[in-house]
Design a protein around this motif. Structure first.
Motif, PDB file in Angstrom:
ATOM      1  N   GLY A  41      67.214  25.999  43.831  1.00 33.81           N
ATOM      2  CA  GLY A  41      66.826  25.819  42.430  1.00 33.81           C
ATOM      3  C   GLY A  41      67.621  26.713  41.499  1.00 33.81           C
ATOM      4  O   GLY A  41      68.087  26.281  40.436  1.00 33.81           O
ATOM      5  N   ILE A  42      67.813  27.953  41.906  1.00 29.77           N
ATOM      6  CA  ILE A  42      68.626  28.867  41.096  1.00 29.77           C
ATOM      7  C   ILE A  42      70.086  28.420  41.122  1.00 29.77           C
ATOM      8  O   ILE A  42      70.773  28.445  40.096  1.00 29.77           O
ATOM      9  CB  ILE A  42      68.455  30.322  41.573  1.00 29.77           C
ATOM     10  N   GLY A  43      70.563  27.975  42.290  1.00 31.02           N
ATOM     11  CA  GLY A  43      71.920  27.442  42.375  1.00 31.02           C
ATOM     12  C   GLY A  43      72.102  26.234  41.469  1.00 31.02           C
ATOM     13  O   GLY A  43      73.145  26.080  40.816  1.00 31.02           O
ATOM     14  N   LEU A  44      71.086  25.383  41.405  1.00 31.22           N
ATOM     15  CA  LEU A  44      71.123  24.217  40.511  1.00 31.22           C
ATOM     16  C   LEU A  44      71.235  24.672  39.062  1.00 31.22           C
ATOM     17  O   LEU A  44      72.040  24.136  38.293  1.00 31.22           O
ATOM     18  CB  LEU A  44      69.862  23.366  40.710  1.00 31.22           C
ATOM     19  N   ALA A  45      70.443  25.659  38.683  1.00 35.52           N
ATOM     20  CA  ALA A  45      70.503  26.182  37.316  1.00 35.52           C
ATOM     21  C   ALA A  45      71.886  26.751  37.013  1.00 35.52           C
ATOM     22  O   ALA A  45      72.445  26.512  35.924  1.00 35.52           O
ATOM     23  CB  ALA A  45      69.427  27.252  37.111  1.00 35.52           C
ATOM     24  N   ILE A  46      72.469  27.459  37.969  1.00 30.09           N
ATOM     25  CA  ILE A  46      73.819  28.008  37.793  1.00 30.09           C
ATOM     26  C   ILE A  46      74.819  26.868  37.590  1.00 30.09           C
ATOM     27  O   ILE A  46      75.664  26.916  36.691  1.00 30.09           O
ATOM     28  CB  ILE A  46      74.216  28.889  38.997  1.00 30.09           C
ATOM     29  N   GLY A  47      74.713  25.844  38.412  1.00 33.18           N
ATOM     30  CA  GLY A  47      75.609  24.695  38.287  1.00 33.18           C
ATOM     31  C   GLY A  47      75.505  24.029  36.927  1.00 33.18           C
ATOM     32  O   GLY A  47      76.511  23.650  36.325  1.00 33.18           O
ATOM     33  N   VAL A  52      77.658  22.864  31.529  1.00 33.46           N
ATOM     34  CA  VAL A  52      77.536  22.842  30.064  1.00 33.46           C
ATOM     35  C   VAL A  52      78.625  23.704  29.435  1.00 33.46           C
ATOM     36  O   VAL A  52      79.234  23.322  28.428  1.00 33.46           O
ATOM     37  CB  VAL A  52      76.123  23.301  29.626  1.00 33.46           C
ATOM     38  N   ALA A  53      78.903  24.861  30.033  1.00 32.24           N
ATOM     39  CA  ALA A  53      79.946  25.746  29.501  1.00 32.24           C
ATOM     40  C   ALA A  53      81.315  25.083  29.570  1.00 32.24           C
ATOM     41  O   ALA A  53      82.105  25.173  28.625  1.00 32.24           O
ATOM     42  CB  ALA A  53      79.955  27.070  30.262  1.00 32.24           C
ATOM     43  N   VAL A  54      81.597  24.407  30.664  1.00 29.24           N
ATOM     44  CA  VAL A  54      82.888  23.721  30.806  1.00 29.24           C
ATOM     45  C   VAL A  54      82.999  22.598  29.787  1.00 29.24           C
ATOM     46  O   VAL A  54      84.048  22.421  29.160  1.00 29.24           O
ATOM     47  CB  VAL A  54      83.071  23.192  32.246  1.00 29.24           C
TER      48      VAL A  54
END
Length: 126
Positions: A41-47, A52-54
């Protein structure tokens, strides 16, 4: 609300991935689900944050920032998949959970099928 639907779909698919994994190892699904879900879940949030940043840095043909598309296979889907996989595995190591090579391969394939598959299907039918 419509912009949050892809994030919700991804979150539900990551939870489903964890449920399937727990069931396949005859582990209690509900009582231990949070232990299995939190790294991914945290990895998903990071992704999602990276995607969005890209998108905000990507300049289109007309010299303007591209519109973020949560259903895009590239770069959104790939970045979300990589963030979920790599972030999830790293956090599993930090949390003292297993990361056998075979598990990494299975997780990479299943998460790719889930997180990239629905995006590819949407693009194929649009």
């Amino acid at each position: 609300m419509k912009k949050l639907v892809p994030l919700l779909v991804d979150a539900l698919l990551v939870i489903l991935f964890c449920v399937i994994g727990r069931r396949s190892h005859d582990e209690a699904v509900l009582t231990g689900l949070l232990k299995t879900v939190w790294p991914f879940g945290i990895g998903l949030a990071i992704g999602w944050v990276v995607a969005v940043a890209v998108a905000s840095r990507t300049v289109g043909d007309k010299g303007r920032a591209e519109h973020f598309d949560g259903t895009a296979l590239w770069p959104t889907g790939v970045l979300v998949w990589l963030g979920t996989l790599c972030g999830g595995m790293l956090l599993r190591v930090i949390g003292g959970q297993g990361t056998a090579f075979s598990f990494i391969i299975v997780a990479a394939c299943v998460l790719a099928l889930f997180l990239l598959g629905w995006r590819a299907a949407i693009k194929a039918f649009n």
